[in-house]
Design a protein around this motif. Sequence first.
Motif, short mmCIF file in Angstrom:
data_model
loop_
_atom_site.label_atom_id
_atom_site.label_comp_id
_atom_site.label_asym_id
_atom_site.label_seq_id
_atom_site.Cartn_x
_atom_site.Cartn_y
_atom_site.Cartn_z
N ILE A 1 0.65 -1.11 0.01
CA ILE A 1 -0.09 0.16 0.07
C ILE A 1 0.97 1.33 0.01
N ALA A 2 1.99 1.28 1.02
CA ALA A 2 2.76 2.48 1.16
C ALA A 2 3.56 2.52 -0.23
N GLN A 3 3.92 1.74 -0.73
CA GLN A 3 4.55 1.91 -2.23
C GLN A 3 3.78 2.12 -3.41
N ALA A 4 2.42 1.99 -3.28
CA ALA A 4 1.57 2.03 -4.35
C ALA A 4 1.79 3.51 -5.13
N ASP A 5 2.21 4.57 -4.41
CA ASP A 5 2.24 5.91 -5.12
C ASP A 5 3.70 6.17 -5.49
N GLY A 6 4.51 5.16 -5.56
CA GLY A 6 5.74 5.34 -6.01
C GLY A 6 6.76 5.40 -5.01
N GLN A 7 6.55 5.63 -3.89
CA GLN A 7 7.53 5.88 -2.51
C GLN A 7 7.06 5.50 -1.30
N VAL A 8 7.91 4.90 -0.49
CA VAL A 8 7.56 4.53 0.84
C VAL A 8 8.22 5.60 1.79
N THR A 9 7.48 6.63 2.36
CA THR A 9 7.93 7.56 3.21
C THR A 9 8.41 7.17 4.62
N ASN A 10 9.23 7.84 5.27
CA ASN A 10 9.54 7.51 6.61
C ASN A 10 8.48 7.42 7.78
N ALA A 11 7.50 8.48 7.46
CA ALA A 11 6.08 8.32 8.16
C ALA A 11 5.54 6.87 8.10
N GLU A 12 5.35 6.47 6.67
CA GLU A 12 4.86 5.09 6.56
C GLU A 12 5.45 3.99 6.99
N ILE A 13 6.86 4.15 7.03
CA ILE A 13 7.50 2.98 7.51
C ILE A 13 7.58 3.02 8.90
N SER A 14 7.44 4.32 9.85
CA SER A 14 7.25 4.36 11.13
C SER A 14 6.07 3.66 11.81
N LYS A 15 4.84 3.91 10.89
CA LYS A 15 3.51 3.34 11.23
C LYS A 15 3.68 1.90 11.03
N ILE A 16 3.93 1.32 9.58
CA ILE A 16 4.31 -0.16 9.52
C ILE A 16 4.84 -0.87 10.57
N GLN A 17 6.15 -0.34 11.16
CA GLN A 17 6.98 -0.94 12.19
C GLN A 17 6.16 -0.97 13.36
N GLU A 18 5.34 0.15 13.75
CA GLU A 18 4.52 0.20 15.03
C GLU A 18 3.61 -0.98 15.08
N ILE A 19 2.89 -1.00 13.89
CA ILE A 19 2.00 -2.31 13.69
C ILE A 19 2.82 -3.57 13.74
N ALA A 20 3.79 -3.52 13.12
CA ALA A 20 4.55 -5.05 13.25
C ALA A 20 4.72 -5.33 14.72
N GLY A 21 5.16 -4.37 15.31
CA GLY A 21 5.37 -4.37 16.50
C GLY A 21 4.26 -5.09 17.53
N TYR A 22 3.01 -4.64 17.10
CA TYR A 22 1.86 -5.02 17.84
C TYR A 22 1.54 -6.41 17.55
N MET A 23 1.82 -6.64 16.13
CA MET A 23 1.45 -7.95 15.57
C MET A 23 2.58 -8.99 16.08
N ARG A 24 3.57 -8.59 16.75
CA ARG A 24 4.56 -9.59 17.19
C ARG A 24 5.64 -10.17 16.00
N ILE A 25 5.72 -9.13 15.31
CA ILE A 25 6.74 -9.53 14.16
C ILE A 25 7.87 -9.35 14.41
N THR A 26 9.08 -10.19 14.57
CA THR A 26 10.49 -10.11 14.85
C THR A 26 11.12 -8.75 13.87
N ALA A 27 12.04 -8.25 14.64
CA ALA A 27 12.56 -7.07 13.87
C ALA A 27 13.30 -7.50 12.76
N ARG A 28 13.90 -8.83 12.86
CA ARG A 28 14.38 -9.12 11.45
C ARG A 28 13.58 -9.54 10.31
N ASP A 29 12.53 -10.03 10.60
CA ASP A 29 11.45 -10.28 9.70
C ASP A 29 10.90 -8.97 9.21
N PHE A 30 10.95 -7.96 10.06
CA PHE A 30 10.32 -6.65 9.61
C PHE A 30 11.39 -6.06 8.69
#
Length: 244
Positions: free
Chosen positions: A139-168
């Motif tokens: 989704i973040a890449q759909a407009d051609g670029q993944v912004t730092n804010a989008e990365i930060s939000k997805i990383q936050e969600i990944a943490g809540y989903m218990r995704i390991t840092a390496r998998d992220f």
Amino acid sequence: MIKWIAAIAGYYLFRYPGAIIGFLLGSLIDSSSNKGGGPKSVFRDMTRQSVSPADFELNLLSLCSLVIKADGKVSQTEMDYVRQYFVSTYGKEKANAIFRTFNEVNKKHEISAQRICAYLNQRTRYEVRLQLLHFLFGIAQADGQVTNAEISKIQEIAGYMRITARDFESIKAMFVKAADNAYKILEIAKTATDDEVKKAYRTMAKKYHPDRVNTQDEAIKKGAEEKFKQVQMAYETVQAERGL
């Protein structure tokens, strides 16, 4: 209905204890038969247990909206990416119903990523949550670029989903280009030995092999194949760099 038939049959066979056991078993059968089928989502058919389509899909759409709004602007391209997924998965009529319900609920309640992820953690396997993470980066890449804010939000969600840092970092490297991306995708350091590189490739190829995705859904097959190709390309890049 089944529970009462089972209770009566149990009574005739074993009297009151049989009636109680029959009632309980019949209740389980009734409950199971009332869950219904409904359209399969790309993620739903991989969950641990039956998930209410309304709840699951609304939560998925909520996570999508958090990523779309992460950089403070709403990209039409990203919205179209999400809508296309829902239409292709559920059909236009069902997708429109999901979006309408989401809009109504969103007006009354603030979206909580932590609450949504707690819900998903209880009902999905880890492999499914990796698919979700890949989808959110898409989704973040759909407009051609993944912004730092989008990365930060997805990383936050990944943490809540218990995704390991390496998998992220591995999945992130498939969307955000950097000099050492190949190593990040393989989840190893650039200082890894040749044997460690080969072992990492075997591990990652096994993790993301399309055969591990037990579904007839074309969308999820495509996602699994894409990740598998990324792992292969990363390994080939390291091979060429090291002359393996």
